[in-house]
Design an enzyme around this catalytic site. Structure first.
Site, PDB file in Angstrom:
ATOM      1  N   CYS A  90      -5.030   4.182 -19.699  1.00  0.00           N
ATOM      2  CA  CYS A  90      -6.243   4.939 -18.971  1.00  0.00           C
ATOM      3  C   CYS A  90      -5.789   5.688 -17.822  1.00  0.00           C
ATOM      4  O   CYS A  90      -5.302   4.954 -16.697  1.00  0.00           O
ATOM      5  CB  CYS A  90      -7.403   3.756 -18.806  1.00  0.00           C
ATOM      6  SG  CYS A  90      -8.767   4.522 -17.695  1.00  0.00           S
ATOM      7  N   GLN A 220     -15.215  -3.852  -3.606  1.00  0.00           N
ATOM      8  CA  GLN A 220     -15.405  -2.120  -3.867  1.00  0.00           C
ATOM      9  C   GLN A 220     -14.238  -1.705  -4.644  1.00  0.00           C
ATOM     10  O   GLN A 220     -13.259  -1.909  -4.345  1.00  0.00           O
ATOM     11  CB  GLN A 220     -15.327  -1.361  -2.506  1.00  0.00           C
ATOM     12  CG  GLN A 220     -16.520  -1.691  -1.556  1.00  0.00           C
ATOM     13  CD  GLN A 220     -17.950  -1.481  -1.945  1.00  0.00           C
ATOM     14  OE1 GLN A 220     -18.358  -0.660  -2.793  1.00  0.00           O
ATOM     15  NE2 GLN A 220     -18.845  -1.917  -1.236  1.00  0.00           N
ATOM     16  N   ASN A 324     -26.122  -3.606   1.409  1.00  0.00           N
ATOM     17  CA  ASN A 324     -25.296  -3.180   0.301  1.00  0.00           C
ATOM     18  C   ASN A 324     -25.555  -3.753  -0.919  1.00  0.00           C
ATOM     19  O   ASN A 324     -24.731  -4.561  -1.553  1.00  0.00           O
ATOM     20  CB  ASN A 324     -23.571  -3.151   0.809  1.00  0.00           C
ATOM     21  CG  ASN A 324     -22.802  -2.596  -0.110  1.00  0.00           C
ATOM     22  OD1 ASN A 324     -21.812  -2.974  -0.347  1.00  0.00           O
ATOM     23  ND2 ASN A 324     -23.215  -1.577  -0.799  1.00  0.00           N
ATOM     24  N   CYS A 351     -25.002   2.068  -4.050  1.00  0.00           N
ATOM     25  CA  CYS A 351     -24.316   2.619  -5.519  1.00  0.00           C
ATOM     26  C   CYS A 351     -25.060   3.289  -6.491  1.00  0.00           C
ATOM     27  O   CYS A 351     -24.618   3.476  -7.672  1.00  0.00           O
ATOM     28  CB  CYS A 351     -23.239   1.633  -5.881  1.00  0.00           C
ATOM     29  SG  CYS A 351     -24.169   0.126  -6.437  1.00  0.00           S
TER      30      CYS A 351
HETATM   31  C1  LIG Z   1     -22.433  -3.842  -3.969  1.00  0.00           C
HETATM   32  S1  LIG Z   1     -21.847  -5.313  -3.783  1.00  0.00           S
HETATM   33  C2  LIG Z   1     -21.405  -5.259  -1.952  1.00  0.00           C
HETATM   34  C3  LIG Z   1     -20.397  -6.508  -1.423  1.00  0.00           C
HETATM   35  C4  LIG Z   1     -20.046  -5.940   0.104  1.00  0.00           C
HETATM   36  N1  LIG Z   1     -20.951  -5.749   0.591  1.00  0.00           N
HETATM   37  C5  LIG Z   1     -18.929  -5.043  -0.075  1.00  0.00           C
HETATM   38  O1  LIG Z   1     -18.675  -4.233   0.618  1.00  0.00           O
HETATM   39  O2  LIG Z   1     -17.928  -5.381  -0.927  1.00  0.00           O
HETATM   40  C6  LIG Z   1     -23.373  -6.369  -3.750  1.00  0.00           C
HETATM   41  C7  LIG Z   1     -23.238  -7.921  -3.274  1.00  0.00           C
HETATM   42  O3  LIG Z   1     -24.570  -8.414  -3.540  1.00  0.00           O
HETATM   43  C8  LIG Z   1     -24.327  -9.840  -3.905  1.00  0.00           C
HETATM   44  N2  LIG Z   1     -25.706 -10.276  -4.326  1.00  0.00           N
HETATM   45  C9  LIG Z   1     -26.336 -10.142  -5.496  1.00  0.00           C
HETATM   46  N3  LIG Z   1     -27.371 -10.491  -5.326  1.00  0.00           N
HETATM   47  C10 LIG Z   1     -27.809 -11.066  -4.177  1.00  0.00           C
HETATM   48  C11 LIG Z   1     -28.731 -11.741  -3.446  1.00  0.00           C
HETATM   49  N4  LIG Z   1     -29.947 -11.935  -3.978  1.00  0.00           N
HETATM   50  N5  LIG Z   1     -28.591 -12.103  -2.261  1.00  0.00           N
HETATM   51  C12 LIG Z   1     -27.625 -11.714  -1.627  1.00  0.00           C
HETATM   52  N6  LIG Z   1     -26.470 -11.336  -2.136  1.00  0.00           N
HETATM   53  C13 LIG Z   1     -26.588 -10.867  -3.512  1.00  0.00           C
HETATM   54  C14 LIG Z   1     -23.139  -9.773  -4.909  1.00  0.00           C
HETATM   55  O4  LIG Z   1     -22.696 -10.874  -5.121  1.00  0.00           O
HETATM   56  C15 LIG Z   1     -22.143  -8.801  -4.324  1.00  0.00           C
HETATM   57  O5  LIG Z   1     -21.190  -9.273  -3.479  1.00  0.00           O
END
Ligand SMILES: C[S@@+](CC[C@H](N)C(=O)[O-])C[C@H]1O[C@@H](n2cnc3c(N)ncnc32)[C@H](O)[C@@H]1O
Length: 392
Positions: A90, A220, A324, A351
């Protein structure tokens, strides 16, 4: 990007493959601008030029469904009829990831890891086999983390026995683990993670900060674009210069650590205990590594972002918040809390611009003043967008 699997109709993951790359980015910019403009109070952020990606070889992680047989495993996806499609070439994967697949497939045969298979439907459904997925992550320093997602622990002893031969064939392999996912459900991984190597973290170096990635943590997808994302966030936060900052949904601490500064209290909140342990380990190393001042007041805690914000454990209101969230967005409760909080600045990295727009509609006093699209996912309609919100 040219792709034989797309051309042959075997894989449709890259839905924008027939659109030239600059047009893809322009279309994404139009898409997000239109969504934000549809919120009456959101009109008019200043848009910075989009951050583009390389068009191929940008994914740092491969999620390979394992099908076929022990003798001839197939790593890739399942087609509509449940048959395996080999995607080891891929074009979204960098060379070093592609090069890991042949040794891994040979290992499946050597360790006698029968690919998982479900035949029949409903109550008649029969499951056989053990190995569901191979999850492979490539670090900026060309090291690999490999996770075997298994139905049970039946194969663990064989994996351990043959692991030295895999390491000999794949010297870049730094971290290996098994994840046990016993149910037949649309869930990628289970709760139990069994380490198979001494090292349990993969160092992901981004500028002057090396984030430690553990198996059950998010990272990411596109390391080069993630670097730009954290740089941009750091620059906007430094301009505002808050003395206290929350990073909600912090993962392994990418935003929190890139936005840390002497005299700034930073609190990262994340649901995954593994990610929080990794982030806490990183900050300790950074303090010990001679940057005590910058990282003195950075802490991470496991928990639900909304429960933390609205709950009694929060250490007073911060001057600024970064969010995020996953694709579902922050949701009405956290949006309403931010709206009512009086906090002047929020940085929202999303995202999924549709849930972003919905969340922004729930906090009309926080107006987008600056925005930037970062194309984390070329060839698909997905993208990341960073929006700086300021209280009107
Ligand atoms: C899009 S990722 C962003 C992670 C980080 N900000 C980064 O830049 O790598 C979203 C994150 O939210 C966490 N997450 C999901 N549900 C959540 C919740 N209810 N409270 C806190 N964190 C949560 C996930 O485990 C994940 O690590």
């Amino acid at each position: 990007m040219q792709c034989p699997h797309y051309d042959a109709g075997r894989c449709h993951s890259c839905t924008l493959l027939e659109i030239d790359y600059p047009t893809q980015v322009l279309d994404k910019e139009r898409h997000v601008a239109a969504l934000l403009a549809s919120i009456p109070t959101a009109a008019g952020p200043q848009w910075l030029p989009a951050v583009s990606s390389v068009e191929s070889g940008f994914r740092n992680k491969a999620k390979m469904v394992v099908s076929g047989t022990v003798a001839e495993p197939v790593l890739g996806i399942l087609d509509g009829t449940g048959r395996g499609v080999d995607l080891t070439d891929c074009g979204l994967y960098p060379d070093a990831l592609q090069a890991s697949f042949a040794p891994l497939a040979a290992f499946v045969t050597r360790a006698n890891l029968e690919p998982y298979e479900v035949s029949g439907r409903g109550k008649r459904a029969q499951q056989r086999g053990e190995l569901k997925y191979l999850l492979v992550t490539l670090s900026p320093d060309a090291e690999l983390m490999v996770r075997f997602v298994l139905r049970s622990q039946e194969a663990i002893a064989r994996i351990r026995k043959h692991l030295p031969s895999l390491r000999a064939e794949l010297p870049a392999l730094a971290v290996a683990s098994a994840n046990i996912q016993p149910t037949h459900a649309a869930v990628l991984e289970g709760d139990l993670e069994i380490p198979l190597t001494e090292r349990t973290t993969l160092p992901m170096r981004i500028d002057d900060i090396t984030l430690d990635l553990r198996p059950q943590s998010f990272f990411q997808t596109n390391t080069a674009v993630a670097t730009e994302l954290y740089r941009q966030a750091g620059a906007w936060v430094d301009e505002i210069a808050p003395s206290s900052l929350w990073d909600l949904y912090c993962g392994v601490g990418g935003f929190a650590l890139h936005c840390a500064a002497p005299g700034r209290a930073v609190t990262g909140i994340e649901i995954s205990a593994e990610a929080v342990a990794a982030a806490s380990g990183t900050v300790e190393k950074l303090r010990d590594g001679g940057q005590a001042d910058r990282f003195r007041d950075v802490t991470f805690a496991a928990g639900d972002a909304t429960a933390f914000a609205v709950g009694p454990d929060a250490p007073g209101l911060p001057e600024m918040v970064i969010v995020n969230p996953p694709r579902r967005g922050i949701g009405a409760d956290l949006a309403h809390w931010l709206e009512a909080s009086g906090i002047d600045h929020v940085l929202y990295s999303s995202c999924n611009a549709t849930t972003l727009a919905k969340d922004l509609a729930g906090m009309p006093s926080l107006r987008p003043v600056r925005a930037r699209l970062l194309d984390m996912f070329p060839q698909t309609s997905h993208y990341e967008v960073l929006v700086l919100l300021e209280r009107a």
